[in-house]
Design an enzyme around this catalytic site. Sequence first.
Site, PDB file in Angstrom:
ATOM      1  N   LYS A 183      63.647  37.555   6.376  1.00  9.68           N
ATOM      2  CA  LYS A 183      63.913  38.670   5.457  1.00  9.68           C
ATOM      3  C   LYS A 183      62.697  38.874   4.568  1.00  9.68           C
ATOM      4  O   LYS A 183      62.459  38.108   3.645  1.00  9.68           O
ATOM      5  CB  LYS A 183      65.157  38.365   4.627  1.00  9.68           C
ATOM      6  CG  LYS A 183      65.791  39.604   4.021  1.00  9.68           C
ATOM      7  CD  LYS A 183      66.893  40.131   4.900  1.00  9.68           C
ATOM      8  CE  LYS A 183      67.612  41.283   4.219  1.00  9.68           C
ATOM      9  NZ  LYS A 183      69.034  41.145   4.145  1.00  9.68           N
ATOM     10  N   HIS A 218      66.919  53.859   5.042  1.00  9.08           N
ATOM     11  CA  HIS A 218      67.464  52.492   5.008  1.00  9.08           C
ATOM     12  C   HIS A 218      68.862  52.557   4.413  1.00  9.08           C
ATOM     13  O   HIS A 218      69.138  53.377   3.539  1.00  9.08           O
ATOM     14  CB  HIS A 218      66.549  51.620   4.142  1.00  9.08           C
ATOM     15  CG  HIS A 218      66.830  50.157   4.208  1.00  9.08           C
ATOM     16  ND1 HIS A 218      67.839  49.573   3.490  1.00  9.08           N
ATOM     17  CD2 HIS A 218      66.228  49.154   4.905  1.00  9.08           C
ATOM     18  CE1 HIS A 218      67.845  48.260   3.721  1.00  9.08           C
ATOM     19  NE2 HIS A 218      66.885  47.990   4.574  1.00  9.08           N
ATOM     20  N   THR A 250      74.198  45.942   6.669  1.00  7.34           N
ATOM     21  CA  THR A 250      74.462  47.251   7.264  1.00  7.34           C
ATOM     22  C   THR A 250      75.794  47.247   7.987  1.00  7.34           C
ATOM     23  O   THR A 250      76.562  48.213   7.922  1.00  7.34           O
ATOM     24  CB  THR A 250      73.335  47.623   8.241  1.00  7.34           C
ATOM     25  OG1 THR A 250      72.087  47.568   7.548  1.00  7.34           O
ATOM     26  CG2 THR A 250      73.529  49.020   8.798  1.00  7.34           C
ATOM     27  N   LYS A 277      64.521  26.525  24.316  1.00  5.14           N
ATOM     28  CA  LYS A 277      64.656  27.301  23.087  1.00  5.14           C
ATOM     29  C   LYS A 277      63.869  26.655  21.963  1.00  5.14           C
ATOM     30  O   LYS A 277      63.929  25.431  21.764  1.00  5.14           O
ATOM     31  CB  LYS A 277      66.133  27.412  22.694  1.00  5.14           C
ATOM     32  CG  LYS A 277      66.358  28.300  21.472  1.00  5.14           C
ATOM     33  CD  LYS A 277      67.848  28.451  21.161  1.00  5.14           C
ATOM     34  CE  LYS A 277      68.049  29.340  19.945  1.00  5.14           C
ATOM     35  NZ  LYS A 277      69.480  29.494  19.602  1.00  5.14           N
ATOM     36  N   ARG A 281      83.273  53.085   0.954  1.00  5.22           N
ATOM     37  CA  ARG A 281      82.117  52.705   0.132  1.00  5.22           C
ATOM     38  C   ARG A 281      82.027  53.612  -1.100  1.00  5.22           C
ATOM     39  O   ARG A 281      81.726  53.158  -2.210  1.00  5.22           O
ATOM     40  CB  ARG A 281      80.846  52.812   0.967  1.00  5.22           C
ATOM     41  CG  ARG A 281      79.563  52.532   0.202  1.00  5.22           C
ATOM     42  CD  ARG A 281      79.383  51.035  -0.081  1.00  5.22           C
ATOM     43  NE  ARG A 281      78.427  50.810  -1.141  1.00  5.22           N
ATOM     44  CZ  ARG A 281      78.735  50.610  -2.404  1.00  5.22           C
ATOM     45  NH1 ARG A 281      80.001  50.592  -2.809  1.00  5.22           N
ATOM     46  NH2 ARG A 281      77.809  50.399  -3.302  1.00  5.22           N
TER      47      ARG A 281
END
Length: 547
Positions: A440, A242, A340, A526, A218
């Site tokens: 989100k 985060h 992530t 479900k 990275r």
Amino acid sequence: MKEDNDFVISGPTPYEPLCEDTLGQVFGKIFMENAPDHKIMVNAHNGKVLTTQKLVDDSCQLAQALRVHGCSPQTTICIGSENNLEFFIPIFASIFSGTIMVPLNVNYTDQELKHTLNITKPKIAFCSKRVTQRYLKLKKEMSFLETIIVIDTDDVIEGTISMNEFVRSKMNGRTVTPHNFLPFDGDSMDSVAFVLCSSGTTGLPKGVMLTHQNIVTRLLQSRYPAYLSNHDVVLGLMPFFHSYGLFFALTSIFNRHLTVMMDRFEEDFFLKSIQDYKVSVVRLAPPLAIFLAKNPKVNKYDLSCVAEVFCAGAPLSGKTEVQLKKRLNLKAIFQAYGCTEGTLALTIMNKDVYRPGSCGKVITYMQCKVRDPETGRSLGPYEIGELCFKGPTVMKGYYMNPQATKESFTSDGWLRTGDLGYYDDEQFFYIVDRLKELIKYNGYQVAPAELEAILVHHPKVFEAGVIGLPDEVAGELPIAFVVLKEGQKISEKELQAYVANKVSSQKKLRGGIIFVPSIPKNPSGKILRKELKKKLHEYKKVLQSKL
């Protein structure tokens, strides 16, 4: 399911070869090259500065103290703190000593924090004085948590030890320097540097294991000419706990940029800090991009210093991107896509290309294919499927969770992101939706199942289904469909308050509550969230009157 790789998109040829050094060895060399008085970070709230000399000296001393204390490369330690100048001393001490660092969200409720600690079982917790009492309370219940070290005060807090006193007690007057300290030198491909929390659709966080090589790669990606900023004063508002805030702070240190650190967002202070510190690179999530593009307060400040805006965490509309670029007269605006599990960025916009609405092309060192989730077939341009990735930034797996790790990869080893998107004829990518059921909100993942479990525990609620309500500013707002028990009554505000008292801020039911006679489910029970999303259209006028 038969997998194929007929359509695979590769990132550009790397600018430099992959490095086999550990993260500690890489940063050790960087720090030796920097002048001792080089400013790494400044606290915008009080003007205090962190220099290379301070960071490297304190982190080497702390790393050696951890070794004396008995910490090994298999030892997990954690940090719970808001953004401050002391945050990266334990981070680099862990990097240098080879321990496994677990950054924890300071906004977690006690229940969320307890669950995460039980997953990772840290031996030592570094924390700021702001959250010390929470950790002291939890320590009584967790035998594995041996020591609580307060990073930002030398005041005596019963049951804890200050970071400076911990070092003094272990080193007994001895000192180490960057010149005689040996950073951890294990297998960079296999050794875990960080475990970062990522929500699952069950609502229980999973620990993402990122290796030294994941993060070194990275760092090398950030130095690729098409992504590397020519401007060196960077906004540090995103939370360091985060992955977004953590990795961009690390890349800023790696590239010798100055980070202007903030620990909270306040409109005028945010704008004044950018103006006064002449911030040239602003890294943020879509809600703040929208603020900069539309809020009239922006006109009261001189933001001509801002040359580049980097936006990630959720898609930013092309319309807002155009507005922002024009309003601030930006030289470049970057959208990126990542997760992530992929050590953050997986696609990124080239600084010399402008394509509103796109999250860019596959980043260097990496490969992507768009996969049909039903058949496993790789898809060509403009065909929507799940984005899957291979390459050296893909996580090692989930900590102590082999089943979840297995489910996150295809049978031939591609990381499944759970995000739906496509690429065009020029291989620019666009995010469409999520295959996963996660909501989100402002860049944070919210698990519907967790909120549903809280709702059905209310004595007046029979069942509930939670989905995301599209929102221009936040991305999505959690909204609940609720079936009450026969004969029971409760107001929307009462039920919203009930949930708000049990969850972190990002999980509140800001989208509202819709009372319905039933929740659509399949034969196995479900919840059919797609059907709930269709129901939103039926209640559109009601929702618009509330928002």
